[in-house]
Design a protein around this motif. Structure first.
Motif, PDB file in Angstrom:
ATOM      1  N   ASP A 135       0.720  -1.258  -0.100  1.00 27.57           N
ATOM      2  CA  ASP A 135       0.033  -0.184   0.034  1.00 27.57           C
ATOM      3  C   ASP A 135       0.767   1.182  -0.051  1.00 27.57           C
ATOM      4  OD1 ASP A 135      -2.103   1.797   0.276  1.00 27.57           O
ATOM      5  OD2 ASP A 135      -2.737   1.308   2.092  1.00 27.57           O
ATOM      6  N   GLN A 136       1.330   1.819  -1.207  1.00 28.35           N
ATOM      7  CA  GLN A 136       2.144   2.775  -1.395  1.00 28.35           C
ATOM      8  C   GLN A 136       1.844   3.574  -2.741  1.00 28.35           C
ATOM      9  OE1 GLN A 136       5.766   0.798  -0.324  1.00 28.35           O
ATOM     10  NE2 GLN A 136       6.615   2.118  -2.330  1.00 28.35           N
ATOM     11  N   PRO A 137       1.753   4.687  -3.095  1.00 29.55           N
ATOM     12  CA  PRO A 137       1.483   5.280  -4.513  1.00 29.55           C
ATOM     13  C   PRO A 137       2.343   4.958  -5.700  1.00 29.55           C
ATOM     14  CG  PRO A 137       2.088   7.118  -2.969  1.00 29.55           C
ATOM     15  CD  PRO A 137       2.169   5.822  -2.223  1.00 29.55           C
ATOM     16  N   ASP A 138       3.513   4.569  -5.434  1.00 29.32           N
ATOM     17  CA  ASP A 138       4.562   4.210  -6.277  1.00 29.32           C
ATOM     18  C   ASP A 138       4.861   2.837  -6.744  1.00 29.32           C
ATOM     19  OD1 ASP A 138       5.801   3.793  -3.975  1.00 29.32           O
ATOM     20  OD2 ASP A 138       7.700   4.600  -4.883  1.00 29.32           O
ATOM     21  N   HIS A 289     -13.236  19.520 -10.537  1.00 26.85           N
ATOM     22  CA  HIS A 289     -12.048  18.928  -9.805  1.00 26.85           C
ATOM     23  C   HIS A 289     -11.708  17.460  -9.949  1.00 26.85           C
ATOM     24  CE1 HIS A 289      -9.681  19.483  -5.898  1.00 26.85           C
ATOM     25  NE2 HIS A 289     -10.009  18.242  -6.003  1.00 26.85           N
ATOM     26  N   GLU A 290     -12.777  16.935  -9.590  1.00 21.94           N
ATOM     27  CA  GLU A 290     -12.491  15.314  -9.687  1.00 21.94           C
ATOM     28  C   GLU A 290     -11.995  14.834 -11.025  1.00 21.94           C
ATOM     29  OE1 GLU A 290     -11.990  13.977  -6.840  1.00 21.94           O
ATOM     30  OE2 GLU A 290     -12.869  15.982  -5.719  1.00 21.94           O
ATOM     31  N   MET A 291     -12.486  15.341 -11.990  1.00 26.28           N
ATOM     32  CA  MET A 291     -12.566  14.775 -13.430  1.00 26.28           C
ATOM     33  C   MET A 291     -10.840  15.260 -13.890  1.00 26.28           C
ATOM     34  SD  MET A 291     -14.290  15.688 -17.095  1.00 26.28           S
ATOM     35  CE  MET A 291     -15.895  14.820 -16.260  1.00 26.28           C
ATOM     36  N   ALA A 292     -10.464  16.436 -13.609  1.00 24.28           N
ATOM     37  CA  ALA A 292      -9.118  16.948 -13.503  1.00 24.28           C
ATOM     38  C   ALA A 292      -8.260  15.901 -13.034  1.00 24.28           C
ATOM     39  CB  ALA A 292      -8.882  18.360 -12.896  1.00 24.28           C
ATOM     40  N   HIS A 293      -8.499  15.306 -11.850  1.00 23.67           N
ATOM     41  CA  HIS A 293      -7.736  14.294 -11.301  1.00 23.67           C
ATOM     42  C   HIS A 293      -7.497  13.070 -12.075  1.00 23.67           C
ATOM     43  CE1 HIS A 293      -6.541  15.829  -7.367  1.00 23.67           C
ATOM     44  NE2 HIS A 293      -8.039  15.634  -6.846  1.00 23.67           N
ATOM     45  N   MET A 294      -8.438  12.739 -13.166  1.00 21.07           N
ATOM     46  CA  MET A 294      -8.401  11.596 -13.853  1.00 21.07           C
ATOM     47  C   MET A 294      -6.972  11.703 -14.745  1.00 21.07           C
ATOM     48  SD  MET A 294     -11.001   9.885 -13.561  1.00 21.07           S
ATOM     49  CE  MET A 294     -11.437  10.285 -11.780  1.00 21.07           C
ATOM     50  N   TRP A 295      -6.300  12.951 -14.921  1.00 23.65           N
ATOM     51  CA  TRP A 295      -5.233  12.850 -15.656  1.00 23.65           C
ATOM     52  C   TRP A 295      -4.037  13.313 -14.604  1.00 23.65           C
ATOM     53  CZ3 TRP A 295      -9.645  14.462 -17.920  1.00 23.65           C
ATOM     54  CH2 TRP A 295      -9.699  13.958 -19.397  1.00 23.65           C
ATOM     55  N   PHE A 296      -4.354  14.317 -13.918  1.00 27.49           N
ATOM     56  CA  PHE A 296      -3.181  14.832 -12.819  1.00 27.49           C
ATOM     57  C   PHE A 296      -3.633  14.084 -11.435  1.00 27.49           C
ATOM     58  CE2 PHE A 296       0.114  18.094 -13.095  1.00 27.49           C
ATOM     59  CZ  PHE A 296       0.533  17.961 -11.954  1.00 27.49           C
ATOM     60  N   GLY A 297      -3.094  13.047 -11.222  1.00 30.15           N
ATOM     61  CA  GLY A 297      -3.400  12.286  -9.794  1.00 30.15           C
ATOM     62  C   GLY A 297      -3.497  10.771 -10.261  1.00 30.15           C
ATOM     63  N   ASP A 298      -4.557  10.487 -11.180  1.00 25.42           N
ATOM     64  CA  ASP A 298      -4.803   9.143 -11.558  1.00 25.42           C
ATOM     65  C   ASP A 298      -3.907   8.681 -12.683  1.00 25.42           C
ATOM     66  OD1 ASP A 298      -6.696   9.739  -9.833  1.00 25.42           O
ATOM     67  OD2 ASP A 298      -8.214   9.260 -11.176  1.00 25.42           O
ATOM     68  N   LEU A 299      -3.813   9.414 -13.944  1.00 20.79           N
ATOM     69  CA  LEU A 299      -2.840   9.143 -15.079  1.00 20.79           C
ATOM     70  C   LEU A 299      -1.463   9.211 -14.627  1.00 20.79           C
ATOM     71  CD1 LEU A 299      -2.517   8.147 -17.956  1.00 20.79           C
ATOM     72  CD2 LEU A 299      -2.684  10.959 -18.628  1.00 20.79           C
ATOM     73  N   THR A 301       0.839  10.028 -11.023  1.00 21.29           N
ATOM     74  CA  THR A 301       0.302  10.158  -9.767  1.00 21.29           C
ATOM     75  C   THR A 301       1.680  10.349  -9.038  1.00 21.29           C
ATOM     76  OG1 THR A 301      -1.161   8.025  -9.942  1.00 21.29           O
ATOM     77  CG2 THR A 301      -0.366   8.392  -7.890  1.00 21.29           C
ATOM     78  N   LEU A 302       1.589  10.918  -7.705  1.00 19.13           N
ATOM     79  CA  LEU A 302       2.693  11.419  -7.097  1.00 19.13           C
ATOM     80  C   LEU A 302       3.216  10.383  -6.514  1.00 19.13           C
ATOM     81  CD1 LEU A 302       1.514  10.421  -4.035  1.00 19.13           C
ATOM     82  CD2 LEU A 302       0.213  12.554  -4.076  1.00 19.13           C
ATOM     83  N   ARG A 303       4.754  10.225  -6.220  1.00 17.86           N
ATOM     84  CA  ARG A 303       5.635   9.304  -5.750  1.00 17.86           C
ATOM     85  C   ARG A 303       5.533   9.105  -4.471  1.00 17.86           C
ATOM     86  NH1 ARG A 303      10.995   9.236  -8.707  1.00 17.86           N
ATOM     87  NH2 ARG A 303       9.606   8.493 -10.315  1.00 17.86           N
ATOM     88  N   HIS A 410       5.177  10.806 -18.304  1.00 17.54           N
ATOM     89  CA  HIS A 410       4.979   9.987 -16.839  1.00 17.54           C
ATOM     90  C   HIS A 410       3.514   9.272 -16.819  1.00 17.54           C
ATOM     91  CE1 HIS A 410       8.356  12.230 -15.248  1.00 17.54           C
ATOM     92  NE2 HIS A 410       7.811  13.348 -15.541  1.00 17.54           N
ATOM     93  N   LYS A 411       2.854   9.217 -17.997  1.00 19.08           N
ATOM     94  CA  LYS A 411       1.359   8.422 -17.991  1.00 19.08           C
ATOM     95  C   LYS A 411       1.569   7.032 -17.543  1.00 19.08           C
ATOM     96  CE  LYS A 411       1.632   7.385 -23.037  1.00 19.08           C
ATOM     97  NZ  LYS A 411       0.897   7.631 -24.247  1.00 19.08           N
ATOM     98  N   PHE A 412       0.723   6.816 -16.738  1.00 15.10           N
ATOM     99  CA  PHE A 412       0.759   5.459 -15.953  1.00 15.10           C
ATOM    100  C   PHE A 412       1.897   5.238 -15.056  1.00 15.10           C
ATOM    101  CE2 PHE A 412      -2.354   4.789 -19.592  1.00 15.10           C
ATOM    102  CZ  PHE A 412      -3.529   4.666 -18.911  1.00 15.10           C
ATOM    103  N   GLY A 413       2.387   6.309 -14.775  1.00 16.95           N
ATOM    104  CA  GLY A 413       3.942   6.454 -13.617  1.00 16.95           C
ATOM    105  C   GLY A 413       3.370   7.256 -12.426  1.00 16.95           C
ATOM    106  N   ASN A 414       4.488   7.461 -11.938  1.00 19.74           N
ATOM    107  CA  ASN A 414       4.643   8.551 -10.689  1.00 19.74           C
ATOM    108  C   ASN A 414       5.647   9.688 -11.187  1.00 19.74           C
ATOM    109  OD1 ASN A 414       4.436   5.549  -9.779  1.00 19.74           O
ATOM    110  ND2 ASN A 414       3.163   6.684  -8.417  1.00 19.74           N
ATOM    111  N   ALA A 415       5.333  10.585 -10.485  1.00 18.61           N
ATOM    112  CA  ALA A 415       6.242  11.925 -10.922  1.00 18.61           C
ATOM    113  C   ALA A 415       6.490  12.577  -9.547  1.00 18.61           C
ATOM    114  CB  ALA A 415       5.620  12.598 -11.974  1.00 18.61           C
TER     115      ALA A 415
END
Length: 828
Positions: A135-138, A289-299, A301-303, A410-415
């Motif tokens: 259970d960690q984002p990266d 706001h939540e739809m923006a996350h589909m790209w910035f957050g979901d596609l 994701t923070l490391r 960084h799509k489908f990765g972490n940044a």
């Protein structure tokens, strides 16, 4: 339970490459628990020891590559693993407990019809309450979910779900996701489905809310589609998931959660009573706001959690901006509401001892417990304000070019923040790295003050800055006409610090407003002439966004002791009855009622403050008698009720079921009136029970809980206190409702004995029920109206308690700072 540290996460990420989860949930095993099995396929890059995270009620079995593991080795929420280099398969079977706190798998039974619903909220570290995971984002992986649910239920998940011949439900495999994005929502949902851009879209709510969702479905779906189309104009990467569902779920702790393909919202956004256009605009903004996350957050994701601001600040900025662009026919200017409500949240958070940089140093976020504290006005409102300033400085074209580079790389990765800044820098010649250091790595609020020098028709404007950040602003220069109207002479684009004073040809302006378009983040002050003009002529300022900037400045002046609270109220009395922008009326009245009347004036001055607020409400009621401004009238009615010092008028409204001239009383207004009557000692348990019989819904249950705890009766207070702190029976929403009713400024002496009892009780509650309930206790059950030096000293002494969990400590630090400020404003 152990929290995950950043160092542990880095070590585990270096060791593991996680490929695939197969998760099977059985929701038919009873009302208290459910069955969970997860099979995880992963690679160990080298031999080593690590652990998998889980918080089971019962750990039945665990196998690694077919070999059983010792279940007794489970240490808190960690099952140790000794790995050889190469491919592995881990299988874990558990019984998990449903939650009533909005964490993990939350279960709710609707009192209206007895139907039950469950949904997951797995943010930060709560996936462990549902299935075993790294259970960690990266450590992203593909997820396949299967769910066995009671007959008649529908199961929603991140991908398209289909019911199988055996009655179970199977969700389509996801793209690579972080563990905290996995989502399941199951129950006898009422659904409205459509298709857009070749994808299935759906909105869902519990059955008892079906008529209300149907009434708003056209607007919700129109906003959703408009925002979806606008994001595809802004972003090069297409929407990355196979469907777009939005589920409005009960007892949700946040506003919403950006689970890919299945966004969950608090179901108060399914309006069952009358609301204002500003409240509908807020719902639209949250959708965007939540739809923006589909790209910035979901596609992408923070490391690690130090970069959570990247998710939230970006989505906050894009939410307001995109609704402003895509839904202008419904909501003309979202930035006015941002300026008077959300931005004030950021300013307040940034002046507390708990403030932190928008982008904190990674060392300042050493574990998940500390990361959880950063979901505040800094990460949302200040961060969004910083991004708005960045766009003003950089230009939207270069900003979006940098964002699209970021998505592509960084799509489908972490940044990380460094990646983000590098990608912005790739799209411009400007020094984005320097900007980031000055704006994102520092704390506090700069203050900008205009200084005018000159005479006759030659004047110069100098902007004095208390602080260190560069600002690109617009300064509005206004002239007053003989009839009192103010007109914009010019709007100057300025960089602060200035290379030289700005020339102002013509007579001395009547008003100079810095940050006139609200493009930067700073507190504002006025020169002497401009302050007098603002106080006396605010309603004559033509632009509502400029009026929002001025009202925010006056609010800050009150909080800083530079403007008497009574003078703020007099300014509101002079100008609000003429105000045409609803969000300004709501924001100013909310500050006047909840901060000035309840906290910033003394007990002796409070009746006069409430009378002034009531007078403003009456003026607005008179102005709206023709029915042309229903939102303004609703705001006036709510304010009149909340500020009533005698019961007769509002009691007559409740008895008649209507306000003379409208509106008729819907459930929200009826409970609001009854709550105020309870505070005033003008109702009783019999009336509360009768109202609950009239409205037995979940909202009615909460209304009754608030009314009962607000009664000025020692037995009622003791019963409410016991429900809050002596048992763990209350759900998160019923706890909040009970706490909100308990402390009342009118009842300070009645509840004085509970002030010293609060700290030990809240500390014990946090230890038992975890961070969500601890935060609720600190926010809603804190004795906010015990405003004296003894209460402050008592609270400060308890901050040394080692047993206080971080979520509660952080909330109490903020509450005590607000108490300290209230004492200062009062001159105590």
């Amino acid at each position: 339970m152990s929290v995950l540290t950043r160092d542990e996460a880095q070590t585990r990420a270096q060791l593991l490459d996680v490929h695939h989860y197969r998760v099977d949930l059985d929701l038919t095993t009873g009302d208290e628990t459910f069955h969970s099995q997860s099979v995880i396929r992963f690679t160990a890059r080298a031999a080593g020891d690590t652990f998998v995270d889980l918080k089971p009620e019962i750990l039945h079995s665990a196998t690694l590559d077919g070999e059983p593991l010792d279940t007794a080795a489970l240490d808190g929420n960690r099952l140790p693993l000794s790995l050889t280099e190469g491919e592995h398969e881990l299988s874990v079977t558990t019984t998990m407990r449903y939650s009533r706190t909005g964490e993990g798998m939350h279960r709710f039974t609707d009192p209206t019809d007895g139907e039950s619903y469950v949904y997951t909220q797995l943010f930060m570290e709560d996936v462990q309450r549902v299935f075993a995971a790294f259970d960690q984002p990266d450590l992203k992986a593909v997820f396949e979910l299967g769910v066995t649910a009671p007959e008649g239920w529908t199961v929603l998940s991140n991908g398209i779900t289909e019911q199988q011949p055996d009655g179970s439900w199977q969700a389509a495999p996801t793209p690579l996701l972080s563990t905290y994005f996995v989502c399941v929502a199951a129950g006898p949902w009422h659904s409205v489905r459509t298709e857009h851009a070749g994808l299935p879209f759906g909105i869902h709510c519990r059955r008892s809310l079906a008529p209300h969702l149907d009434a708003d479905a056209e607007e919700i779906l129109a906003v959703t589609k408009a925002c979806y189309d606008r994001y595809h104009e802004k972003f090069d990467e297409p929407y990355p998931f196979d469907s777009y569902d939005q589920a409005f779920v009960p007892e949700f702790n946040a506003g919403a959660m950006e689970n890919p393909g299945l966004v969950t919202f608090r179901d108060e956004f399914v309006f069952r009573s009358a609301v204002t256009v500003t409240e509908r605009q807020t719902r639209a903004m949250v959708i965007a706001h939540e739809m923006a996350h589909m790209w910035f957050g979901d596609l992408v994701t923070l490391r690690w959690w130090d970069d959570i601001w990247l998710n939230e600040s970006f989505a906050e900025y894009m939410g307001f901006q995109t609704v402003n662009e895509a839904c202008a026919d419904l909501f003309p200017d979202t930035w006015v509401d941002f300026g008077v409500t959300r931005k004030a949240w950021g300013y307040e958070a940034d002046q507390r001892p708990s403030t932190h940089p928008v982008a904190p140093d990674p060392e300042a976020v050493p574990d998940t417990a500390s990361a959880l504290l950063n979901f505040d006005g800094i990460s949302y409102a200040k961060g969004a304000s910083a991004l708005r300033q960045l766009v003003a400085w950089l230009g939207e074209k270069d900003f979006l070019a940098g964002i699209n580079i970021h998505f592509k790389r960084h799509k489908f990765g972490n940044a990380t923040l460094a990646d983000f800044i590098d990608n912005l820098a790739a799209a411009t010649d400007r020094d984005v790295h320097g900007w980031a250091e000055q704006w994102l790595r520092t704390t506090g609020v700069d203050t900008l003050t205009p200084r005018l020098d000159g005479e006759g028709t030659r004047w110069q404007l100098t902007v004095d800055r208390a602080g260190s950040r560069p600002h690109r602003i617009e300064a509005g220069v206004y002239d007053r006409h003989p009839d009192g109207e103010l007109t914009l002479r010019e709007r100057l684009a300025l960089d602060v610090p200035q290379a030289a004073p700005a020339e102002l040809p013509g007579p001395r302006p009547a008003l100079v407003t810095l940050n006139d378009g609200d493009l930067t983040y700073a507190k504002l002050r006025f020169d002497e002439v401009s302050e007098e003009t603002a106080l006396r002529g605010l309603s004559a300022v033509p632009d509502p966004l400029t009026r929002a900037v001025i009202w925010n400045a006056l609010r800050d002046m009150v909080r800083d002791g530079d403007l008497a609270p009574v003078e703020y109220l007099e300014t509101a009395r002079a100008h609000l009855p003429e105000e045409t922008e609803l969000s300004l009326v709501q924001g100013v009245l909310a500050f006047a009622r909840t901060q000035i009347a309840d906290r910033y004036v003394s007990a002796d001055e409070r009746p006069a403050a409430l009378a002034t607020i009531g007078e403003i409400a009456r003026a607005l009621l008179r102005r709206t008698e023709d029915g042309d401004a229903p939102g303004l009238r609703l705001t006036a009615v709510r304010t009149f009720v909340d500020s009533a010092t005698t019961p007769e008028k509002i009691a007559s409204w409740l008895e008649e079921g209507t306000v003379y001239g409208g509106p008729e009383l819907d459930p929200e207004l009826r409970w609001r009136i009854l709550a105020r009557l309870a505070v005033l000692g003008a109702t009783d348990e019999t009336a509360i029970a009768a109202e609950l019989e009239r409205d037995p819904s979940a909202t009615g249950q909460e209304g009754a809980a608030l009314c009962r705890s607000a009664l000025p009766d020692p037995a009622a207070k003791e019963a409410a206190w016991s429900a809050l702190f002596d048992t763990d029976d209350l759900s998160n929403y019923l706890f909040t409702a009970t706490a909100r009713g308990f402390w009342q400024p009118e009842q300070t002496e009645l509840v004085r004995e509970y002030v010293p009892r609060f700290y030990a009780a809240a500390t014990a509650l946090g230890a038992r029920r975890g961070p969500a309930m601890a935060e609720a206790a600190g926010r809603y059950a804190f004795p906010s109206y015990a405003i004296d030096a003894d209460s402050l000293a008592l609270g400060e002494s308890h901050l040394t308690a080692d047993t206080m969990i971080p979520a509660l400590r952080r909330k109490l630090v903020d509450q005590l700072d607000d108490l300290r400020r209230a004492l200062t404003v009062r001159g105590s």
